[in-house]
Design a protein around this motif. Structure first.
Motif, short mmCIF file in Angstrom:
data_model
loop_
_atom_site.label_atom_id
_atom_site.label_comp_id
_atom_site.label_asym_id
_atom_site.label_seq_id
_atom_site.Cartn_x
_atom_site.Cartn_y
_atom_site.Cartn_z
N PHE A 197 0.83 -1.21 0.00
CA PHE A 197 0.00 0.00 0.00
C PHE A 197 0.87 1.26 0.00
CE2 PHE A 197 -3.48 -2.62 2.26
CZ PHE A 197 -4.03 -2.97 1.04
N GLN A 198 1.95 1.21 0.81
CA GLN A 198 2.83 2.37 0.87
C GLN A 198 3.49 2.61 -0.49
OE1 GLN A 198 3.15 3.94 4.30
NE2 GLN A 198 3.44 5.57 2.80
N ALA A 200 2.13 1.73 -3.42
CA ALA A 200 1.07 2.26 -4.30
C ALA A 200 0.94 3.76 -4.06
CB ALA A 200 -0.25 1.56 -4.02
N ALA A 201 0.99 4.15 -2.78
CA ALA A 201 0.87 5.57 -2.43
C ALA A 201 2.03 6.36 -3.02
CB ALA A 201 0.82 5.74 -0.92
N TRP A 204 1.64 7.45 -6.33
CA TRP A 204 0.69 8.57 -6.44
C TRP A 204 1.34 9.86 -5.92
CZ3 TRP A 204 -5.17 7.54 -5.24
CH2 TRP A 204 -5.61 6.45 -6.02
N GLY A 205 2.62 9.78 -5.60
CA GLY A 205 3.34 10.97 -5.14
C GLY A 205 3.21 11.22 -3.65
N CYS A 206 2.80 10.20 -2.89
CA CYS A 206 2.61 10.38 -1.46
C CYS A 206 3.72 9.68 -0.70
CB CYS A 206 1.26 9.83 -1.03
SG CYS A 206 1.08 9.60 0.75
N THR A 208 4.12 10.33 2.89
CA THR A 208 3.84 10.30 4.32
C THR A 208 3.28 8.93 4.68
OG1 THR A 208 1.70 11.30 3.78
CG2 THR A 208 3.36 12.76 4.71
N LEU A 210 0.86 6.10 5.65
CA LEU A 210 -0.57 6.05 5.33
C LEU A 210 -1.46 6.12 6.57
CD1 LEU A 210 -0.77 3.50 2.39
CD2 LEU A 210 -0.38 5.97 2.38
N ASP A 211 -0.85 5.83 7.75
CA ASP A 211 -1.66 5.88 8.97
C ASP A 211 -1.35 7.12 9.81
OD1 ASP A 211 0.86 5.13 9.69
OD2 ASP A 211 0.26 3.34 10.84
N GLU A 212 -0.79 8.14 9.16
CA GLU A 212 -0.47 9.37 9.88
C GLU A 212 -1.74 9.98 10.49
OE1 GLU A 212 2.77 11.89 9.64
OE2 GLU A 212 1.67 13.24 8.29
N LYS A 213 -1.59 10.40 11.76
CA LYS A 213 -2.71 11.05 12.43
C LYS A 213 -2.62 12.54 12.14
CE LYS A 213 -2.82 7.77 16.37
NZ LYS A 213 -2.70 6.58 15.60
N VAL A 214 -3.02 12.92 10.93
CA VAL A 214 -2.82 14.30 10.47
C VAL A 214 -3.41 15.36 11.39
CG1 VAL A 214 -2.37 14.51 8.00
CG2 VAL A 214 -4.59 13.66 8.79
N GLY A 226 -4.26 20.39 8.25
CA GLY A 226 -3.91 19.48 7.16
C GLY A 226 -3.74 20.25 5.87
N GLY A 227 -3.09 19.63 4.91
CA GLY A 227 -2.86 20.34 3.65
C GLY A 227 -4.02 20.14 2.70
#
Ligand SMILES: Cc1cc2nc3c(=O)[nH]c(=O)nc-3n(C[C@H](O)[C@H](O)[C@H](O)COP(=O)(O)O)c2cc1C
Lengths: 229, 170
Positions: A197-198, A200-201, A204-206, A208, A210-214, A226-227
């Motif tokens: 998953f990380q 795949a992210a 997509w240009g991500c 951070t 995936l479970d970040e508590k933004v 958040g952004g």
């Protein structure tokens, strides 16, 4: 037979898993000489046209992704605008989802089973199958491989009993996974799954976690807002 | 904190609040959001909140402040009209868009696949509805939805039974 097929996913057609499933399913229809027309509700501009097709035809199939245990909000909105018809019209469903076990889709199926009555039409059954989240994440060849079984279901549908036959019920696969399989899944999810998953992210240009508590940790965007995209 | 999200055309949330106050509830312990006039889109299924901007929805409308409040609440009550025996699309849209509170990561819980929640919060949900709702179905759906959020269903109550719902809030 001539079928009207409506993609009930809110996701744009290009990325919709349901769309790929419909493509395979309709190969089966074509194989058996059944003609069809397809629509997608994700484009609101086409709603009037879809309603017209729904009004004029008697064999309707709505294919949709499960959204929080039932139909997507956008599809509910669309359904509220359908004209009332009678039982000359048959309404069938193809329900697909992310989670893999049959039990995950039963609550959604139960809604669909009762829906035709509210619309005045006849129920043609519901084809139920999960494990489809990944379709949009893989290349075209893999997509065709994943959706291939739906072609046989198209051929079955062409025989005229909707999804009311035993073969359609069997298509769901396991209702629950056995304990040994669940234990293996648990391990895979914690390790390889997370990595996949990380990855795949990242594509997509991500970058951070995936479970970040933004909303608890993010400070640079000001007050934890958040952004934006 | 009890959060009520009212999408009904007859604004029955106000009556629920009256009932709460009559029962001596402290006004700082609950909040009613009436969504009339708010711009709340449906979920477009872009998956950005999982894979591109984890935890943040890409659709910019009036929803984010609601989701933030949901994330802080102990109880969320969906106050909804019903169609086809089910909640209205306005309410379903609000539920579909909770995905930023959920992560892409998977686990197996109570024998079924689930997503890992993003925050260590437990957001219990209940439903108060107007019209001809399918009580048994709504109860099932609310339980299943809670299961997905790692929480519990607070129950489903038709408008006339709102007193009972209020008792679950105190
Ligand atoms: C808002 C939202 C809610 C979802 N809820 C569920 C769910 O309750 N159970 C499930 O198994 N999959 C769920 N899914 C996954 C989708 O059903 C699945 O990814 C599907 O293949 C998407 O098809 P589409 O690309 O045609 O929209 C959900 C997806 C989204 C975006």
């Amino acid at each position: 037979m001539h079928a009207v097929i409506i993609n009930g996913s809110p996701r744009v057609q290009k990325y919709s898993n349901t769309e790929k499933i419909i493509a395979s399913f309709t190969k089966g229809l074509t194989e058996k000489g059944v003609s069809f027309e397809t629509y997608a509700i994700s484009d609101r501009q086409s709603w009037e046209m879809i309603r017209e097709a729904y009004r004029k035809n008697e064999e309707i199939l709505i294919a949709l992704p499960l959204y929080v245990e039932c139909v997507p909000g956008l599809l509910l909105e669309f359904l509220e605008t359908l004209p009332e018809k009678d039982d000359h019209t048959r309404l069938s469903f193809l329900l697909q989802s992310g989670f893999a076990e049959g039990c995950q889709l039963r609550c959604g199926e139960a809604f669909l089973e009762k829906l035709p009555k509210y619309l005045g039409v006849r129920y043609g059954g519901c084809l139920v199958k999960g494990d489809n989240f990944g379709i949009r994440m893989v290349d075209k060849e893999k997509q065709e491989q994943i959706t291939k079984p739906y072609q046989a279901m198209g051929e079955l549908f062409a025989e005229g009993d909707g999804f009311l036959r035993e073969e359609a019920k069997r298509f769901t696969g396991p209702e629950y996974f056995s304990l040994p399989i669940r234990l293996i899944m648990q391990i895979v999810f914690r390790t390889l799954g997370k990595k996949m998953f990380q990855k795949a992210a990242a594509s997509w240009g991500c970058h951070t976690p995936l479970d970040e508590k933004v909303w608890e940790t993010n400070s640079e965007c000001g007050k934890g807002e958040g952004g934006s995209v | 904190m009890v959060l009520m999200i009212d999408t009904t055309t007859s604004h029955i949330g106000e009556q629920v609040v009256e009932e709460l106050l009559q029962r001596g509830a402290n006004p700082t312990e609950f909040e009613l959001i009436d969504t009339t006039g708010m711009r709340i889109s449906h979920c477009v299924g872009c998956n950005y909140c999982w894979l591109k901007t984890p935890g943040i929805c890409a659709v910019k409308d009036d929803y984010e402040p609601i989701l933030k409040k949901m994330n802080r609440a102990d109880q969320v009550w969906l106050i909804s009209d019903t169609h086809f025996g089910f909640v209205s699309y306005q309410t379903k849209n609000i539920v579909d868009r909770v995905m930023p509170l959920v992560t892409m990561y998977l686990k197996v819980k109570d024998g079924q696949m689930r997503h890992v929640m993003r925050y260590d919060r437990q957001l219990d949900i209940g439903v108060i509805y107007t019209g001809d709702g399918d009580q048994a179905y709504l109860e099932w759906w609310c339980k299943r939805t809670a299961l997905n959020l790692g929480s519990r269903s607070l129950g489903v109550f038709e408008e006339a039974r709102r007193k009972e719902a209020v008792l679950c809030m105190l």
